[in-house]
Write a protein that holds these residues in place. Structure first.
Motif, PDB file in Angstrom:
ATOM      1  N   GLY A 154       0.793  -1.228   0.000  1.00 25.25           N
ATOM      2  CA  GLY A 154       0.000   0.000   0.000  1.00 25.25           C
ATOM      3  C   GLY A 154       0.825   1.277   0.000  1.00 25.25           C
ATOM      4  N   SER A 155       2.174   1.162  -0.005  1.00 22.83           N
ATOM      5  CA  SER A 155       2.979   2.380   0.080  1.00 22.83           C
ATOM      6  C   SER A 155       3.389   2.928  -1.279  1.00 22.83           C
ATOM      7  CB  SER A 155       4.228   2.120   0.933  1.00 22.83           C
ATOM      8  OG  SER A 155       5.087   1.219   0.258  1.00 22.83           O
TER       9      SER A 155
ATOM     10  N   ALA B 225       3.891  -2.756   4.036  1.00 18.87           N
ATOM     11  CA  ALA B 225       5.034  -2.801   3.111  1.00 18.87           C
ATOM     12  C   ALA B 225       6.293  -2.873   3.970  1.00 18.87           C
ATOM     13  CB  ALA B 225       5.055  -1.570   2.212  1.00 18.87           C
ATOM     14  N   ARG B 226       7.473  -2.954   3.338  1.00 15.75           N
ATOM     15  CA  ARG B 226       8.702  -3.098   4.140  1.00 15.75           C
ATOM     16  C   ARG B 226       9.270  -1.753   4.570  1.00 15.75           C
ATOM     17  NH1 ARG B 226      11.700  -6.310  -0.375  1.00 15.75           N
ATOM     18  NH2 ARG B 226      10.579  -4.608  -1.391  1.00 15.75           N
ATOM     19  N   ASN B 227       9.428  -0.837   3.623  1.00  9.00           N
ATOM     20  CA  ASN B 227      10.137   0.410   3.883  1.00  9.00           C
ATOM     21  C   ASN B 227       9.302   1.383   4.724  1.00  9.00           C
ATOM     22  OD1 ASN B 227      10.955   3.205   3.409  1.00  9.00           O
ATOM     23  ND2 ASN B 227      12.432   2.323   1.975  1.00  9.00           N
TER      24      ASN B 227
ATOM     25  N   VAL C 236       6.414  -4.806   7.341  1.00 14.03           N
ATOM     26  CA  VAL C 236       6.696  -6.251   7.399  1.00 14.03           C
ATOM     27  C   VAL C 236       6.909  -6.774   5.973  1.00 14.03           C
ATOM     28  CG1 VAL C 236       4.247  -6.949   7.304  1.00 14.03           C
ATOM     29  CG2 VAL C 236       5.896  -8.459   8.378  1.00 14.03           C
ATOM     30  N   ASP C 237       7.769  -7.769   5.862  1.00 15.66           N
ATOM     31  CA  ASP C 237       7.959  -8.431   4.569  1.00 15.66           C
ATOM     32  C   ASP C 237       6.940  -9.568   4.485  1.00 15.66           C
ATOM     33  OD1 ASP C 237       8.771 -10.044   2.447  1.00 15.66           O
ATOM     34  OD2 ASP C 237      10.885  -9.529   2.726  1.00 15.66           O
ATOM     35  N   VAL C 238       5.968  -9.438   3.560  1.00 13.33           N
ATOM     36  CA  VAL C 238       4.892 -10.447   3.505  1.00 13.33           C
ATOM     37  C   VAL C 238       5.378 -11.815   3.023  1.00 13.33           C
ATOM     38  CG1 VAL C 238       2.950  -8.848   3.196  1.00 13.33           C
ATOM     39  CG2 VAL C 238       4.192  -9.674   1.184  1.00 13.33           C
ATOM     40  N   SER C 239       6.608 -11.863   2.518  1.00 13.16           N
ATOM     41  CA  SER C 239       7.063 -13.128   1.928  1.00 13.16           C
ATOM     42  C   SER C 239       7.946 -13.945   2.856  1.00 13.16           C
ATOM     43  CB  SER C 239       7.847 -12.823   0.648  1.00 13.16           C
ATOM     44  OG  SER C 239       9.073 -12.197   0.980  1.00 13.16           O
TER      45      SER C 239
END
Ligand SMILES: NC(=O)C1=CN([C@@H]2O[C@H](COP(=O)(O)OP(=O)(O)OC[C@H]3O[C@@H](n4cnc5c(N)ncnc54)[C@H](OP(=O)(O)O)[C@@H]3O)[C@@H](O)[C@H]2O)C=CC1
Ligand SMILES: CCCCCCCCCCCCCCCC(=O)[C@@H](N)CO
Length: 333
Positions: free
Chosen positions: A41-42, A64-66, A93-96
């Motif tokens: 979403g970022s 998202a990660r960043n 968070v890293d969804v993977s």
């Protein structure tokens, strides 16, 4: 004789009802006050989806990660508030990576903003190149983010949705998830996989009033697309010209509209329409007219599709000949 006719009529009517009943459209989801989670979403399509939902009164969780990109996007989204209760929550968070972690953060988000009404799986990335030029780790990475990332987030919210007997889950696939094209050997399978997941999941959760949407956007002007184009093979660029580049806002509007309505298929433009009819296979329909259009148009669109395939093959052949020519002139120099 009359009795037999009457019985036949009743049977035919019941059969018709039986056929039509699963086709009746779901009730639209009400976005004001709803909790919408957008992975990815970022940036790009995900950001525009979040804005679109926020404009319609939803509470948003961005994943998202960043972190700094998340916070910047949060500020941007908050400009569109329609009431002073609305909240935008950011989760880095890293969804993977770790399912436990994804499950945990979604639990926290639900504690803060209430149960998830709509999950939009938009986190994804693309790597293009010829099959032999792509390292096998690329295939693994793309499957991890684009496919498993969507499995993890969906798995973490589905139980609550089933308990509440409501919800929407959206998978952002791609036109490259409907047709395999030069340069997309690592990317396309991850997007095809989402369709398989969506079909099976939809059959499971429909009795719980949960609707699944698969979106098939064409090339869309986003930071991710700008990155992709830097290393895209010439063949892929030329083939992709068959379908125009869309704006992320426009793609997001269509995705949100289809998700609210509970449509299984979400596409844009006339080539999107043709591809979606052509690849409808055994996918569920959400309106009787949708099924009818597929039955009537399939043959014609296959003919049109064959012409497209012919032109794609000739692009690939021309590029190969061109490359061999320039290689041989390089050698004679
Ligand atoms: N743009 C296009 O032409 C098309 C795109 N699509 C699909 O739409 C989706 C969005 O694309 P687009 O808007 O272009 O992409 P962008 O690269 O602009 O945005 C991707 C978003 O996903 C996040 N993300 C990426 N990897 C992860 C991860 N491992 N965990 C959590 N979040 C992650 C990014 O944030 P961060 O990096 O901080 O984690 C960012 O918010 C993708 O699935 C893409 O395949 C489909 C068709 C066309
Ligand atoms: C009757 C049949 C009509 C056929 C028309 C076919 C058109 C195919 C063009 C496909 C372009 C590929 C888009 C991939 C976008 C994507 O996912 C990446 N950009 C992600 O970054």
């Amino acid at each position: 004789m009359l009795l037999l006719l009457a019985a036949a009529c009743v049977v035919a009517f019941v059969l018709l009802l039986y056929m039509v009943s699963p086709l009746i459209s779901p009730k639209p989801l009400k976005l004001p006050g709803a909790h919408v989670v957008v992975t990815g979403g970022s940036s790009g399509i995900g950001k525009c989806v979040a804005i679109e939902c926020y404009k319609q009164g939803a509470f948003i969780t961005l994943i998202a990660r960043n972190e700094s990109k998340l916070l910047q996007t949060k500020k941007e989204i908050e400009k569109y508030s329609v009431n002073d209760k609305q909240v935008v929550l950011c989760i880095s968070v890293d969804v993977s990576k770790d399912y436990g972690h994804v499950e945990n953060v979604l639990k926290q988000a639900q504690e803060k903003l209430g149960p998830v009404d709509m999950l939009i799986n938009c986190a994804g990335t693309s790597i293009t190149g010829k099959f032999e030029d792509l390292e096998v780790s690329c295939f693994e990475r793309l499957m991890a983010v684009n496919y498993f990332g969507s499995v993890y987030a969906s798995h973490a919210v589905i139980a609550t949705m089933k308990e509440r007997r409501m919800g929407r889950i959206v998978f952002v696939s791609s036109q490259a998830g409907q047709v395999g094209l030069f340069g997309y050997t690592a990317y396309s399978p991850t997007k095809f996989a989402l369709r398989g997941l969506a079909e099976a999941l939809q059959m499971e959760v429909k009795p719980y009033n949960i609707y699944v949407t698969v979106a098939y956007p064409p090339d869309t002007d986003t930071p991710g697309f700008a990155e992709e184009i830097k290393t895209k093979p010439l063949e892929t660029k030329l083939i992709s010209e068959a379908s125009s580049v869309c704006q992320a806002e426009q793609v997001a509007r269509v995705i949100v509209k289809d998700a609210i309505q509970g449509n299984f298929n979400s596409f844009m433009g006339s080539d999107g329409y043709m591809l979606s009819v052509l690849t409808s296979g055994m996918s569920p329909v959400t309106a009787i007219t949708e099924g009818l259009q597929q039955v009537v148009c399939m043959g014609l669109f296959r003919i049109i599709g064959l012409f497209y395939l012919g032109s794609f093959d000739s692009i690939v052949r021309r590029c190969m000949i061109q490359r061999e020519k320039s290689e041989s002139t390089d050698k004679t120099k």
